[in-house]
Enzyme design. Sequence first.
Site, PDB file in Angstrom:
ATOM      1  N   GLY A  66       0.810  -1.206   0.000  1.00 22.94           N
ATOM      2  CA  GLY A  66       0.000   0.000   0.000  1.00 22.94           C
ATOM      3  C   GLY A  66       0.843   1.255   0.000  1.00 22.94           C
ATOM      4  CB  CYS A  67       0.345   4.543   1.656  1.00 21.95           C
ATOM      5  SG  CYS A  67      -1.295   4.953   1.010  1.00 21.95           S
ATOM      6  CB  ALA A  68       4.218   1.236   3.747  1.00 21.84           C
ATOM      7  N   GLY A  69       4.631   1.286   0.317  1.00 16.63           N
ATOM      8  CA  GLY A  69       5.437   0.621  -0.705  1.00 16.63           C
ATOM      9  C   GLY A  69       6.543   1.461  -1.299  1.00 16.63           C
ATOM     10  CG  LEU A  90       2.356   6.006   8.656  1.00 13.22           C
ATOM     11  CD1 LEU A  90       1.577   7.179   9.207  1.00 13.22           C
ATOM     12  CD2 LEU A  90       2.790   5.077   9.777  1.00 13.22           C
TER      13      LEU A  90
END
Length: 349
Positions: A141-144, A336
């Site tokens: 997700g956004c942490a990728g 995050l």
Amino acid sequence: MTHPPRILSLATALPPHRLGQDEALGVARAVFGPRMRDFERLVPVFANTGIETRHAVMPIDWYMEPRGWPERTAAFREGALALLEEAAGQALARAGLEPRDVDAIVCASTTGIATPSLEALLLERMGFRPDTVRLPLFGLGCAGGVLGLTRAGQIAQAMAGRTVLFLVVELCTLAFRSAEATPTNVVASALFADGAAAALLRADDDGEGPRLVDGAEHTWPGTQDVMGWRVEDDGLGVIFSQSIPTLIRNRLEPVLDGFLERRRLARGDLAGLIVHPGGAKVLHALEEVCAPVSAGLDDAWAVLRRCGNMSAASVMFVLERRIASGARGPHLMSALGPGFTAALAQVDL
């Protein structure tokens, strides 16, 4: 001794369809308004995001019709490959390299499915060598953006002297589902956008450039329902909790400080921040937790304002701006994502 991997070059790419926030509100009102009694109560969300424009991989009319998995998957494959080819081509050109010079590719994406994976499909399309090492990453997700760059750096260190290409692409708009008239889906329609980035890394002692010094992640127990996807009949349904800013304020500080202490740093030693702009409330929470350092937050706000939330790709746009600004010194890179997970890295510009 293995040197920290150096970022040789970085490039970003946006799809062709530019969408103003007022236009996005108009579409959401047309799609959801007749079926949601409280829709007008949610309208301020569009202004409060801090977003002025976004980019989408498909024209706006495409999103107003019901779409199933085959159509969404075809749009993801075609759109993601086009953006990755553009970003990778620019990164290679800026580094003075050719596709055949790349020894490994790490590719992160969580907004669509492709098998063979995206980087495999790029091999012949762009002329990468058949023996290129590949690592596709899904589900971050956004942490990728941060975790993917960290994985690419780890591979660069393991293959010292060789060249690693990190790719990230997210087509968040393809998760817009007109059938789900819920507040969460309305908020998602006010935030999410599409974009891609590419970076070349090499662990050597030659040349100048940002160094990826270290990385870490922390997944909090009992938070798996905070952020993620639901698999629905007509596509992916977004999951994100209103508690995210509160979780940042209450739980991130000791994780952040622990990471810095292991690097013999304190927040006051940082020259700046490279943070994922998940939304206005997220950025305000990060500003509080990361104090006293604040340099770089203006770059995160600028990316949010001009590009929206492109999930994992967003933080690479912030990194690009920070490098272009001439910033120097140790920076904390953070995002995050699902898990609920904090992704952290030290990047020395």
